[in-house]
Design a protein around this motif. Sequence first.
Motif, mmCIF file in Angstrom:
data_model
loop_
_atom_site.group_PDB
_atom_site.id
_atom_site.type_symbol
_atom_site.label_atom_id
_atom_site.label_comp_id
_atom_site.label_asym_id
_atom_site.label_seq_id
_atom_site.Cartn_x
_atom_site.Cartn_y
_atom_site.Cartn_z
ATOM 1 N N ALA A 216 0.727 -1.344 -0.141
ATOM 2 C CA ALA A 216 -0.152 -0.035 -0.111
ATOM 3 C C ALA A 216 0.865 1.143 0.108
ATOM 4 N N ALA A 217 0.515 2.104 -0.659
ATOM 5 C CA ALA A 217 1.118 3.526 -0.866
ATOM 6 C C ALA A 217 0.873 4.368 0.344
ATOM 7 N N VAL A 218 1.883 4.962 1.256
ATOM 8 C CA VAL A 218 1.433 5.945 2.219
ATOM 9 C C VAL A 218 1.846 7.255 1.787
ATOM 10 N N THR A 219 1.051 8.080 1.873
ATOM 11 C CA THR A 219 1.085 9.471 1.351
ATOM 12 C C THR A 219 0.930 10.313 2.562
ATOM 13 N N ASN A 220 1.641 11.603 2.244
ATOM 14 C CA ASN A 220 1.341 12.823 3.192
ATOM 15 C C ASN A 220 0.165 13.889 3.023
ATOM 16 N N ARG A 221 0.071 14.678 3.525
ATOM 17 C CA ARG A 221 -1.272 15.814 3.401
ATOM 18 C C ARG A 221 -1.077 16.465 2.012
ATOM 19 N N ARG A 222 -0.068 16.225 1.489
ATOM 20 C CA ARG A 222 0.003 16.933 0.007
ATOM 21 C C ARG A 222 -0.374 15.942 -1.122
ATOM 22 N N LYS A 250 5.472 -4.451 7.499
ATOM 23 C CA LYS A 250 6.607 -3.616 7.695
ATOM 24 C C LYS A 250 6.172 -2.323 7.093
ATOM 25 N N VAL A 251 6.730 -1.268 7.424
ATOM 26 C CA VAL A 251 6.666 -0.011 6.588
ATOM 27 C C VAL A 251 8.102 0.227 6.045
ATOM 28 N N LEU A 252 8.369 0.697 4.843
ATOM 29 C CA LEU A 252 9.542 1.234 4.318
ATOM 30 C C LEU A 252 9.269 2.636 4.082
ATOM 31 N N GLY A 253 10.023 3.435 4.964
ATOM 32 C CA GLY A 253 9.893 5.138 4.472
ATOM 33 C C GLY A 253 9.352 5.479 6.085
ATOM 34 N N ASP A 254 9.560 6.910 5.894
ATOM 35 C CA ASP A 254 9.145 7.645 7.175
ATOM 36 C C ASP A 254 7.507 7.770 7.328
ATOM 37 N N TYR A 255 6.836 7.283 8.139
ATOM 38 C CA TYR A 255 5.276 7.367 7.854
ATOM 39 C C TYR A 255 4.584 8.043 8.963
ATOM 40 N N ALA A 256 5.243 8.780 9.931
ATOM 41 C CA ALA A 256 4.744 9.643 10.984
ATOM 42 C C ALA A 256 4.292 10.786 10.407
ATOM 43 N N GLY A 257 2.940 11.036 10.663
ATOM 44 C CA GLY A 257 2.353 11.966 10.195
ATOM 45 C C GLY A 257 1.406 11.437 8.758
ATOM 46 N N ALA A 258 1.795 10.502 8.165
ATOM 47 C CA ALA A 258 1.222 10.295 6.963
ATOM 48 C C ALA A 258 0.173 8.989 7.142
ATOM 49 N N TYR A 259 -0.391 8.563 6.026
ATOM 50 C CA TYR A 259 -1.751 7.595 6.059
ATOM 51 C C TYR A 259 -1.724 6.986 4.782
ATOM 52 N N ILE A 260 -2.619 5.781 4.793
ATOM 53 C CA ILE A 260 -2.822 5.058 3.677
ATOM 54 C C ILE A 260 -4.375 5.628 3.364
ATOM 55 N N PRO A 261 -4.482 6.174 2.125
ATOM 56 C CA PRO A 261 -5.794 6.620 1.600
ATOM 57 C C PRO A 261 -6.553 5.406 0.934
#
Length: 388
Positions: A216-222, A250-261
Amino acid sequence: MSAPLRQTYSLDEIKHMLISQLDSVVGRYAPPAQGSYRAHGKYFTLNPGRADRHVGSFCVTMAGPNAGRWNDYAVGDVPGQGFGDVIDLIALSLGCSNADALREARAFLGLQTASAEDVARHRAAAERSRQFQAEAAQRDKEKRESRARAARAIWHSGQARLRDTPVHHYLRGRGIDLARLGRQPGVLRYVPHCRYYHEDRETGEVFEGDFPAMVAAVTNRRGMTVACHRTWLAIGPNGWGKAAVPAPKKVLGDYAGAYIPIWKGKGPRGGKPPALHQAEPGQHVYIAEGIEDALSAVLLLEGEARVIAAISLSNLGRIELPPTVASVTLISDQDENAAARAALERAIALHRAAGREVRIWSNAWGGKDLNDALRLVAAETSEEERRA
């Protein structure tokens, strides 16, 4: 030998002086306890400021751009209690004010009676610490960007069509039939051979392999993809399920504050809805912890609502939502764990502090989480249909 001087130092200088001898600082103000350990540049020990019973939630970052920063994940986003800098650590340890902690820091560093040579040495140490942190910050930025690129590459390598793939069968086994929605979530993909690596912190044992995975792609507010979430899969006696590895998610990348839409809901007049960062003001968003709970909510709400996954309970309240989101519904588990309840309360407080109306959707059907409830409802419905 020069006579002692009363020297004035800036707060930033004192912090960097402390960071330049951080091992000694934590040795005094966050001393080792039974079970203390170091991992990934962090030192884990008992919280010196509360009746902490087990090592694991409290840690001090010992190197890199955040050296000297500490967190207590059992407490959460409470300045001076759940996180802080090296001066806050002294205040936490001694149970004193920051002004008193600053005086203690000066005494620890021997600044009250410093000679001219001492002053020069202390200032040089602070400057070296500042330079090291600046260099570490640049390296950390480059690593984050590299992880984000690798995460996007994994997601883009995946197969967009999920029907009849292991992902499709895994979700069906969890009671999630995407066919009922008329379309599949575009954020999910199937990767037939996804690299797995895990190192056991205690034993050093390494687990490696290639497994099919739901990605799953994890996206930020933008709306930018900053990480990817992977669920490794394997077939067993009951069909497709999570792979039998120590950490199948597991998550690859920094996801703090981000989410999966996970789901956009329905747009105006039933048309295609925009992405969350492009949506009009007044948005209402359902927030679940994991992918399976989020998809369960989509099904139970018949695809009408916008649903996102926070990935972890600690991120539930830290998600950085666009200002167009006016209200949220937090999907909570039936979890009697005190830390989980406290994390939910913190998430509620954080969303309210951001000016959002907060509602709670508690699973009332049984089981631990919403996906358990969905499967229980499906099983009861099947039983009723068999009896009819």
